[in-house]
Design a protein around this motif. Sequence first.
Motif, PDB file in Angstrom:
ATOM      1  N   ALA A   1      -6.100   4.014  -2.950  1.00 24.46           N
ATOM      2  CA  ALA A   1      -7.372   4.682  -2.682  1.00 24.46           C
ATOM      3  C   ALA A   1      -7.257   5.634  -1.492  1.00 24.46           C
ATOM      4  N   VAL A   2      -6.619   5.169  -0.420  1.00 23.65           N
ATOM      5  CA  VAL A   2      -6.501   5.993   0.787  1.00 23.65           C
ATOM      6  C   VAL A   2      -5.632   7.224   0.530  1.00 23.65           C
ATOM      7  N   LEU A   3      -4.458   7.026  -0.061  1.00 23.44           N
ATOM      8  CA  LEU A   3      -3.506   8.123  -0.212  1.00 23.44           C
ATOM      9  C   LEU A   3      -3.971   9.147  -1.249  1.00 23.44           C
ATOM     10  N   THR A   4      -4.545   8.689  -2.350  1.00 21.58           N
ATOM     11  CA  THR A   4      -5.028   9.649  -3.349  1.00 21.58           C
ATOM     12  C   THR A   4      -6.234  10.430  -2.826  1.00 21.58           C
ATOM     13  N   THR A   5      -7.085   9.767  -2.051  1.00 21.78           N
ATOM     14  CA  THR A   5      -8.237  10.473  -1.474  1.00 21.78           C
ATOM     15  C   THR A   5      -7.771  11.543  -0.491  1.00 21.78           C
TER      16      THR A   5
ATOM     17  N   GLY B   1      12.477   6.863   3.368  1.00 23.05           N
ATOM     18  CA  GLY B   1      12.205   7.420   2.048  1.00 23.05           C
ATOM     19  C   GLY B   1      10.894   8.176   1.989  1.00 23.05           C
ATOM     20  N   MET B   2       9.832   7.609   2.567  1.00 24.89           N
ATOM     21  CA  MET B   2       8.534   8.294   2.564  1.00 24.89           C
ATOM     22  C   MET B   2       8.577   9.559   3.415  1.00 24.89           C
TER      23      MET B   2
ATOM     24  N   GLY C   1       0.825  -1.209   0.000  1.00 24.40           N
ATOM     25  CA  GLY C   1       0.000   0.000   0.000  1.00 24.40           C
ATOM     26  C   GLY C   1       0.856   1.255   0.000  1.00 24.40           C
ATOM     27  N   THR C   2       1.913   1.249   0.799  1.00 28.39           N
ATOM     28  CA  THR C   2       2.838   2.383   0.836  1.00 28.39           C
ATOM     29  C   THR C   2       3.559   2.556  -0.498  1.00 28.39           C
TER      30      THR C   2
ATOM     31  N   ARG D   1       3.238  11.511   4.114  1.00 28.15           N
ATOM     32  CA  ARG D   1       3.314  11.333   5.576  1.00 28.15           C
ATOM     33  C   ARG D   1       2.473  10.137   6.014  1.00 28.15           C
ATOM     34  N   THR D   2       1.287  10.033   5.425  1.00 22.64           N
ATOM     35  CA  THR D   2       0.419   8.901   5.759  1.00 22.64           C
ATOM     36  C   THR D   2       1.055   7.585   5.319  1.00 22.64           C
ATOM     37  N   GLY D   3       1.689   7.594   4.139  1.00 28.77           N
ATOM     38  CA  GLY D   3       2.388   6.401   3.674  1.00 28.77           C
ATOM     39  C   GLY D   3       3.498   5.985   4.619  1.00 28.77           C
ATOM     40  N   ALA D   4       4.216   6.969   5.177  1.00 24.45           N
ATOM     41  CA  ALA D   4       5.267   6.661   6.149  1.00 24.45           C
ATOM     42  C   ALA D   4       4.676   6.009   7.394  1.00 24.45           C
TER      43      ALA D   4
END
Length: 469
Positions: A410-414, A342-343, A276-277, A443-446
């Motif tokens: 879906a989560v990150l693009t939203t 990295g994120m 997902g990340t 940040r959310t991906g991290a």
Amino acid sequence: MSLVVLCAGTLMTVLDGNIVVVALPAIQNDLGFSGPGLAWVMNAYLIPFGGLLLLVGRLGDLVGRKRMFTSGLAVFTSASVLCGVATSQGLLIAARAVQGVGGAMTSAVVLGMLVAPARREPHGQHSPEPREQARAIAVFSAVGAGGGALGTFLGGALTQALNWHWIFLINLPIGIVAWLAAVRVLAPEQGAGLGKGADYPGAALVTGALMLSVYVIIGSGTRPLTPTLLLAALALALFVAFTVRQARAARPLLRLRLFRSRLLTGANAVQILMIGTMFGFQFIGALYLQRVLGFGELLTGTAFLPAPVAIGALMLGLSARTIGRYGAYRVLLTGLVLIIAGMTLLSRAPADGSYVRDVLPALLLLATGFAAAMPALTGLAMTGAREEDAGLASGLFNTTQVVGGSLGLAVLTTLAAGRTDELMSRGAELIPATAEGYQLAFRTGALIAVAALALAAAVLRSGRGPERG
């Protein structure tokens, strides 16, 4: 030679997932897709691909994994030709759906074919992560990871130099050569026979549940909340019905004892978070280059090229030896730490950023982290399954990749779109607002990667040897 053939088939399906993204504007202009309609060029592939992986993985165990792999190559290649000659929206979407079926048939059984030979020891002993298996998994992971970034480059290059039709037609010569080689090189497998586990009601339930789940996830950013929740509830109900069916069926499609393996279950859960990340980075990173830094399609693809180069070099040159020396558990944790770093770096990328200063260091950290983590995670997952369940375990591992990637995207693009819209409603300019939206997504991906690290540390700690599932 078998490894080369299996990787060639995998490369086709991996390239296809990314090569189409860069060409979407050209497809839209040529065939007249609306914005929502254009999304179905991707969705028509992802829904059958994600929905069928578990089923065809199990069927590969029953009818023979070689037969499933070669059939999948034939279906995928034929559908690619239909996509390449498509002159209407309907034909392209229908051909993409058939491509998804072929991609699932090819991808679901590859890991099982890679690890099964390495497990055959005298007197039926189970070999704990042999060097040959680790090397095969490293090569397979390098092809999968590097092929994704390479697809971004090829999509831009082919679309700009020729036209979008060639992003599909390029699969024809690759597919023919791969099919001929697979028929000649891969060892024949008899399979257990359909009578040993063909639970057709269970197959219908799990396929419907997975397809509906993928559909819910990929449309969650644009669909109203109430229909999304209703569809999610229906998918959950189908999963519950499938579980009940498998617990009671005399010859279940999915043996529930498979999930007793902490390694297999834990590795798949970690993969959902990690993929997902990484999917979020790849998609939103490309948007940052194009919409904030002003890169064109070809330049964006070129900017991602250091990733497959680094991943390929590290996986092929160091991965198997590193895992053999330090163990899959330690290598996995180290890779996840690098992904988090990295994120975190990307979350600071500003509106007036530069590729060399703000993107390239993060790109190399992410590539290095993924090159370390993915082979280790794959080895842990497949070590937790018995040989007779290798195809099913392979299908499950591929399914969690699709679910994790779709969910993360879906989560990150939203989140990114919502933050950008909020800032613009307050009077912010487009590019600074867009950059800040992407920062929130990174940040959310991290944080998602931190959750993957914590889960891996807690669940996979003793994963240094095989488990009997």
